[in-house]
Write a protein that holds these residues in place. Sequence first.
Motif, PDB file in Angstrom:
ATOM      1  N   GLU A 131      43.439  90.687  56.404  1.00 38.98           N
ATOM      2  CA  GLU A 131      43.083  90.489  57.917  1.00 38.98           C
ATOM      3  C   GLU A 131      43.120  89.683  58.201  1.00 38.98           C
ATOM      4  O   GLU A 131      44.153  87.782  58.575  1.00 38.98           O
ATOM      5  CB  GLU A 131      42.416  90.959  58.522  1.00 38.98           C
ATOM      6  N   LEU A 132      41.804  88.164  57.275  1.00 37.54           N
ATOM      7  CA  LEU A 132      41.817  86.973  57.267  1.00 37.54           C
ATOM      8  C   LEU A 132      42.655  85.976  56.847  1.00 37.54           C
ATOM      9  O   LEU A 132      43.044  84.903  57.376  1.00 37.54           O
ATOM     10  CB  LEU A 132      40.644  86.808  56.523  1.00 37.54           C
ATOM     11  N   MET A 133      43.712  86.376  55.486  1.00 34.67           N
ATOM     12  CA  MET A 133      44.772  85.869  54.674  1.00 34.67           C
ATOM     13  C   MET A 133      46.232  86.344  55.809  1.00 34.67           C
ATOM     14  O   MET A 133      47.594  85.351  55.247  1.00 34.67           O
ATOM     15  CB  MET A 133      44.763  86.177  53.456  1.00 34.67           C
ATOM     16  N   ARG A 134      46.047  86.915  56.531  1.00 36.21           N
ATOM     17  CA  ARG A 134      47.002  87.746  57.371  1.00 36.21           C
ATOM     18  C   ARG A 134      48.568  88.170  56.273  1.00 36.21           C
ATOM     19  O   ARG A 134      49.764  87.431  56.758  1.00 36.21           O
ATOM     20  CB  ARG A 134      47.500  86.318  58.343  1.00 36.21           C
ATOM     21  N   ILE A 135      48.312  88.826  55.416  1.00 38.13           N
ATOM     22  CA  ILE A 135      49.264  89.119  54.586  1.00 38.13           C
ATOM     23  C   ILE A 135      49.977  89.835  55.425  1.00 38.13           C
ATOM     24  O   ILE A 135      49.358  90.766  55.928  1.00 38.13           O
ATOM     25  CB  ILE A 135      48.696  89.316  53.573  1.00 38.13           C
ATOM     26  N   GLY A 136      51.619  89.966  55.557  1.00 37.70           N
ATOM     27  CA  GLY A 136      52.767  90.185  55.558  1.00 37.70           C
ATOM     28  C   GLY A 136      53.535  90.978  55.266  1.00 37.70           C
ATOM     29  O   GLY A 136      53.828  89.255  54.539  1.00 37.70           O
ATOM     30  N   LYS A 137      54.404  90.938  55.383  1.00 38.69           N
ATOM     31  CA  LYS A 137      55.882  91.106  55.371  1.00 38.69           C
ATOM     32  C   LYS A 137      56.756  90.686  56.746  1.00 38.69           C
ATOM     33  O   LYS A 137      56.837  91.045  57.466  1.00 38.69           O
ATOM     34  CB  LYS A 137      56.494  92.567  55.376  1.00 38.69           C
ATOM     35  N   GLU A 138      57.754  89.805  55.732  1.00 41.61           N
ATOM     36  CA  GLU A 138      58.526  89.119  57.099  1.00 41.61           C
ATOM     37  C   GLU A 138      60.078  88.832  56.413  1.00 41.61           C
ATOM     38  O   GLU A 138      60.177  88.666  55.306  1.00 41.61           O
ATOM     39  CB  GLU A 138      58.318  87.836  57.591  1.00 41.61           C
ATOM     40  N   ASP A 139      61.716  89.944  56.506  1.00 37.82           N
ATOM     41  CA  ASP A 139      62.354  89.435  55.903  1.00 37.82           C
ATOM     42  C   ASP A 139      62.276  89.857  54.584  1.00 37.82           C
ATOM     43  O   ASP A 139      63.063  89.496  53.436  1.00 37.82           O
ATOM     44  CB  ASP A 139      63.135  88.372  55.990  1.00 37.82           C
ATOM     45  N   GLY A 140      60.985  91.238  54.397  1.00 37.20           N
ATOM     46  CA  GLY A 140      61.841  91.672  52.968  1.00 37.20           C
ATOM     47  C   GLY A 140      61.020  90.947  52.471  1.00 37.20           C
ATOM     48  O   GLY A 140      60.629  90.647  51.080  1.00 37.20           O
ATOM     49  N   LYS A 141      60.063  89.470  52.452  1.00 34.17           N
ATOM     50  CA  LYS A 141      59.068  88.998  51.462  1.00 34.17           C
ATOM     51  C   LYS A 141      57.814  89.057  52.153  1.00 34.17           C
ATOM     52  O   LYS A 141      57.219  88.816  53.117  1.00 34.17           O
ATOM     53  CB  LYS A 141      59.827  86.825  51.959  1.00 34.17           C
ATOM     54  N   THR A 142      56.976  88.323  51.140  1.00 33.44           N
ATOM     55  CA  THR A 142      55.750  88.385  51.155  1.00 33.44           C
ATOM     56  C   THR A 142      54.857  87.003  52.058  1.00 33.44           C
ATOM     57  O   THR A 142      55.334  86.035  51.204  1.00 33.44           O
ATOM     58  CB  THR A 142      53.955  89.032  49.866  1.00 33.44           C
ATOM     59  N   VAL A 143      54.474  87.466  53.028  1.00 32.72           N
ATOM     60  CA  VAL A 143      53.732  85.523  53.837  1.00 32.72           C
ATOM     61  C   VAL A 143      52.059  86.007  54.114  1.00 32.72           C
ATOM     62  O   VAL A 143      52.077  86.819  53.760  1.00 32.72           O
ATOM     63  CB  VAL A 143      55.148  85.620  54.833  1.00 32.72           C
ATOM     64  N   TRP A 144      51.952  84.893  54.003  1.00 34.09           N
ATOM     65  CA  TRP A 144      50.169  84.749  54.052  1.00 34.09           C
ATOM     66  C   TRP A 144      49.546  82.995  55.365  1.00 34.09           C
ATOM     67  O   TRP A 144      50.799  82.507  54.680  1.00 34.09           O
ATOM     68  CB  TRP A 144      49.762  85.373  52.299  1.00 34.09           C
ATOM     69  N   TRP A 145      48.648  83.116  55.201  1.00 35.31           N
ATOM     70  CA  TRP A 145      48.283  81.946  55.419  1.00 35.31           C
ATOM     71  C   TRP A 145      47.053  81.562  55.408  1.00 35.31           C
ATOM     72  O   TRP A 145      45.838  82.596  55.059  1.00 35.31           O
ATOM     73  CB  TRP A 145      47.972  82.260  57.116  1.00 35.31           C
ATOM     74  N   TRP A 146      47.134  80.335  54.859  1.00 33.77           N
ATOM     75  CA  TRP A 146      45.799  79.079  53.662  1.00 33.77           C
ATOM     76  C   TRP A 146      44.998  79.331  55.158  1.00 33.77           C
ATOM     77  O   TRP A 146      45.580  78.094  56.162  1.00 33.77           O
ATOM     78  CB  TRP A 146      46.077  79.142  53.162  1.00 33.77           C
ATOM     79  N   GLN A 147      43.975  78.258  55.062  1.00 31.45           N
ATOM     80  CA  GLN A 147      43.726  77.119  55.407  1.00 31.45           C
ATOM     81  C   GLN A 147      43.699  75.902  55.262  1.00 31.45           C
ATOM     82  O   GLN A 147      43.247  76.287  53.667  1.00 31.45           O
ATOM     83  CB  GLN A 147      41.677  77.782  55.677  1.00 31.45           C
ATOM     84  N   ARG A 148      44.476  75.303  55.253  1.00 35.03           N
ATOM     85  CA  ARG A 148      43.732  73.744  55.086  1.00 35.03           C
ATOM     86  C   ARG A 148      43.039  73.162  56.230  1.00 35.03           C
ATOM     87  O   ARG A 148      42.645  72.872  56.405  1.00 35.03           O
ATOM     88  CB  ARG A 148      45.563  73.192  55.504  1.00 35.03           C
ATOM     89  N   LEU A 149      42.166  71.999  55.267  1.00 34.17           N
ATOM     90  CA  LEU A 149      41.343  71.387  55.785  1.00 34.17           C
ATOM     91  C   LEU A 149      41.812  69.986  56.135  1.00 34.17           C
ATOM     92  O   LEU A 149      42.386  69.423  54.860  1.00 34.17           O
ATOM     93  CB  LEU A 149      39.571  71.654  55.026  1.00 34.17           C
ATOM     94  N   ILE A 150      41.200  69.606  57.336  1.00 35.98           N
ATOM     95  CA  ILE A 150      42.016  68.146  57.556  1.00 35.98           C
ATOM     96  C   ILE A 150      40.679  66.999  57.751  1.00 35.98           C
ATOM     97  O   ILE A 150      39.961  67.738  59.000  1.00 35.98           O
ATOM     98  CB  ILE A 150      42.640  68.106  58.761  1.00 35.98           C
TER      99      ILE A 150
END
Length: 261
Positions: free
Chosen positions: A234-253
């Motif tokens: 849930e935190l990394m929002r790991i999922g599938k889009e168009d058959g590809k594995t996508v995930w969200w990282w946190q970037r510190l600015i």
Amino acid sequence: MKLDAIQAAAAAQFDKQSQNYGKGHILEQTPDVELALQHIPLRAGWRALDVATGGGHTGLLLAARGCEVTLGDISANMLERAAKLGAERGLRVATRQFPAEAIPFGDGEFDLVSCRVAPHHFSDPEGFVREVTRVLKPGGYFLLIDGSMEDGRPEAEAWLHQVEKWRDPSHHRMWTKGTWERWCAAAGLTLVHSELQPMKQPDLEWYFNAAATSPGNRAKVCEAIRTVTPAVRELMRIGKEDGKTVWWWQRLILVARKAMR
Ligand SMILES: C[S@@+](CC[C@H](N)C(=O)[O-])C[C@H]1O[C@@H](n2cnc3c(N)ncnc32)[C@H](O)[C@@H]1O
């Protein structure tokens, strides 16, 4: 140049992979740098040092804005390619090979020190912040961007650390937002801005190819993703889009400033 084991591993990895970080790499897109620059009164003629410049995307942006830029990196091949890209764009930059933990410049030389998507390779990131502070002029700015995570999520931190190690054994460690803020304060920098931004990783193939991950380690990462706990998923929002594995990282600015005197 005397390197410790972590620095030597990074230099070897990036000397080998330098062709992957130039034109067309995701880091060529710089909305994160633009966002950080909203908190810095950048002026033409400023002396800027871009540490761990990689493909040079941050340093060259600063040069295009009229700064007098030195690109620094531990990898000679990276520096060569970044300088070439600068020349293609008609930008004059200096280059210098050095580890981020030992910056070969005198005290108070730079108006701005930038470092983007690299400190997770550094053997001594806190020492790096001290070095940045030393080479900044009074009132100078530190611009830091790197993969990070909110504080208080040790399970997700450990999971991501393992995945990153498999993907690229030269990865050392990602640090939380609070840790970076503490290091800046300890070095004597005042925080100007600090935020975590979600960043979508395009797909797993791209992630592996940029680091030339071995087939065995690709399988380990895929298995770690398949068996990840619901909380981390849930935190990394790991999922599938168009058959590809996508995930969200946190970037510190993060933008911090050295005291005027
Ligand atoms: C992903 S690239 C950096 C991207 C770049 N800053 C940008 O904005 O596009 C990571 C870079 O960090 C460099 N690096 C890794 N460890 C380092 C260290 N200890 N000192 C200096 N450079 C280092 C690598 O050689 C590589 O060029």
